[in-house]
Design a protein around this motif. Structure first.
Motif, mmCIF file in Angstrom:
data_model
loop_
_atom_site.group_PDB
_atom_site.id
_atom_site.type_symbol
_atom_site.label_atom_id
_atom_site.label_comp_id
_atom_site.label_asym_id
_atom_site.label_seq_id
_atom_site.Cartn_x
_atom_site.Cartn_y
_atom_site.Cartn_z
ATOM 1 N N ASP A 179 0.822 -1.199 0.000
ATOM 2 C CA ASP A 179 0.000 0.000 0.000
ATOM 3 C C ASP A 179 0.863 1.259 0.000
ATOM 4 O OD1 ASP A 179 -2.583 1.436 0.350
ATOM 5 O OD2 ASP A 179 -1.666 2.015 2.257
ATOM 6 N N ARG A 180 1.913 1.261 0.795
ATOM 7 C CA ARG A 180 2.810 2.411 0.843
ATOM 8 C C ARG A 180 3.487 2.619 -0.501
ATOM 9 N NH1 ARG A 180 8.208 3.238 1.657
ATOM 10 N NH2 ARG A 180 8.802 5.209 2.658
ATOM 11 N N LYS A 181 3.915 1.524 -1.135
ATOM 12 C CA LYS A 181 4.572 1.620 -2.429
ATOM 13 C C LYS A 181 3.628 2.193 -3.473
ATOM 14 C CE LYS A 181 7.281 -1.158 -5.678
ATOM 15 N NZ LYS A 181 7.832 -2.503 -5.963
ATOM 16 N N GLU A 182 2.373 1.776 -3.443
ATOM 17 C CA GLU A 182 1.394 2.285 -4.397
ATOM 18 C C GLU A 182 1.123 3.764 -4.172
ATOM 19 O OE1 GLU A 182 -1.367 2.514 -7.459
ATOM 20 O OE2 GLU A 182 0.216 1.062 -7.001
ATOM 21 N N LEU A 196 1.918 9.391 -5.929
ATOM 22 C CA LEU A 196 2.434 10.726 -5.626
ATOM 23 C C LEU A 196 3.513 11.125 -6.619
ATOM 24 C CD1 LEU A 196 2.555 13.171 -3.735
ATOM 25 C CD2 LEU A 196 4.233 11.918 -2.355
ATOM 26 N N ALA A 197 4.402 10.176 -6.961
ATOM 27 C CA ALA A 197 5.467 10.480 -7.911
ATOM 28 C C ALA A 197 4.911 10.789 -9.286
ATOM 29 C CB ALA A 197 6.444 9.298 -7.985
ATOM 30 N N ILE A 204 6.438 14.300 -10.375
ATOM 31 C CA ILE A 204 7.734 14.157 -11.032
ATOM 32 C C ILE A 204 7.568 14.138 -12.545
ATOM 33 C CG2 ILE A 204 9.750 12.660 -11.335
ATOM 34 C CD1 ILE A 204 9.374 11.675 -8.512
ATOM 35 N N ASP A 205 8.390 14.941 -13.224
ATOM 36 C CA ASP A 205 8.415 14.961 -14.683
ATOM 37 C C ASP A 205 9.583 14.095 -15.149
ATOM 38 O OD1 ASP A 205 8.348 15.435 -17.352
ATOM 39 O OD2 ASP A 205 8.577 17.606 -17.227
ATOM 40 N N LEU A 206 9.247 12.932 -15.711
ATOM 41 C CA LEU A 206 10.299 12.001 -16.114
ATOM 42 C C LEU A 206 11.205 12.568 -17.208
ATOM 43 C CD1 LEU A 206 8.397 8.585 -16.114
ATOM 44 C CD2 LEU A 206 10.038 9.432 -14.441
ATOM 45 N N ASN A 207 10.694 13.501 -17.982
ATOM 46 C CA ASN A 207 11.517 14.090 -19.043
ATOM 47 C C ASN A 207 12.677 14.897 -18.483
ATOM 48 O OD1 ASN A 207 9.903 13.043 -21.134
ATOM 49 N ND2 ASN A 207 8.459 14.747 -20.944
ATOM 50 N N LYS A 208 12.579 15.294 -17.211
ATOM 51 C CA LYS A 208 13.640 16.073 -16.583
ATOM 52 C C LYS A 208 14.499 15.234 -15.639
ATOM 53 C CE LYS A 208 10.962 20.371 -16.774
ATOM 54 N NZ LYS A 208 10.391 21.495 -15.993
ATOM 55 N N LEU A 220 9.044 5.047 -11.016
ATOM 56 C CA LEU A 220 8.781 6.118 -10.065
ATOM 57 C C LEU A 220 8.745 5.599 -8.636
ATOM 58 C CD1 LEU A 220 6.110 8.101 -12.090
ATOM 59 C CD2 LEU A 220 8.399 8.874 -11.494
ATOM 60 N N ALA A 221 8.176 4.416 -8.449
ATOM 61 C CA ALA A 221 8.190 3.824 -7.110
ATOM 62 C C ALA A 221 9.622 3.541 -6.663
ATOM 63 C CB ALA A 221 7.362 2.540 -7.103
ATOM 64 N N HIS A 222 10.463 3.129 -7.619
ATOM 65 C CA HIS A 222 11.868 2.868 -7.310
ATOM 66 C C HIS A 222 12.588 4.142 -6.875
ATOM 67 C CE1 HIS A 222 16.112 1.944 -7.897
ATOM 68 N NE2 HIS A 222 16.169 2.914 -8.807
#
Length: 227
Positions: A25-28, A33-34, A38-42, A70-72
């Protein structure tokens, strides 16, 4: 996450999650949230490979979805590596700043290199001799009567293959003398081992004259000079 129908819980109640369920649950929640923040392009460590999966260039891990990556990024391994990388970058910046400081002035401004107008070659003398053990000796005396204030003559040995004045010859090397504002002068000497023992390699700077005395190592089979 569905909290219904857990073992030991009342109908309509949320129930109590075990450790594994709590971790998932915490990981999800971190993944969601990520995704929102979070913008993966940056992200400099995010990479799509040719297989259609995703890689973390910092931790060298492989992920099947963006959400997994993102979870990682919120997990302990990635955060630890981020701190380690930040420390390495900080150490490099400090080392670079220290290197720059060695060529900076007292107040941090770049040190100005002194410029001199060359006034020609210095006068010199060279004396050759052989001691009682058969060791060959060279005595150099270079005169610098107009040497600039605060300047001390320098010398260095140069390989025949490092100079561009004549064709290289492995049998010889060059001994250079330099002092501003005079031109640098060089002497072609045998490329043989030099004796650095006590009293066998001596330099002095007296009365605007730079003196250097050196002995070559005694060659095997050389005959001592009769006194």
């Amino acid at each position: 996450m569905d909290m219904q129908n857990r073992a030991g819980s009342k109908f309509g109640g949320g129930g109590v999650m075990n450790d594994g369920q709590s971790a998932r649950d915490r990981k999800e929640r971190l993944r969601q949230l990520a995704l929102e923040t979070i913008d993966l392009n940056k992200d400099p460590y995010f990479m799509r490979n040719h297989l259609g999966t995703y890689e973390c260039k910092l931790c060298l891990t492989l992920h099947t979805t963006e959400g997994s990556y993102l979870a990682h990024t919120q997990a302990k391994k990635h955060q630890t590596n981020l701190r380690r990388r930040a420390k390495e970058d900080s150490d490099k910046q400090k080392a670079l700043a220290l290197l720059n400081d060695t060529s900076a002035g007292r107040y941090g401004a770049p040190a100005k290199r002194r410029k001199f107008v060359k006034i020609g070659r210095p006068g010199y003398s060279l004396t050759k001799s052989v001691d009682s053990n058969g060791a060959k000796c060279l005595q150099f005396a270079v005169n610098y009567p107009e040497i600039a204030d605060g300047i001390v003559p320098r010398y260095r040995f140069m390989s025949s293959f490092a100079q561009r004045v004549e064709a290289p010859d492995k049998e010889f090397q060059f001994l250079l003398f330099a002092a501003e504002p005079y031109e640098t002068i060089g002497f072609k000497i045998p490329n043989k081992p030099i004796d650095k023992g006590e009293g066998r390699f001596v330099t002095s700077w007296v009365n605007n004259a730079f003196n250097l005395t050196l002995f070559f190592m005694v060659e095997e089979g050389a005959c001592p000079v009769a006194s």
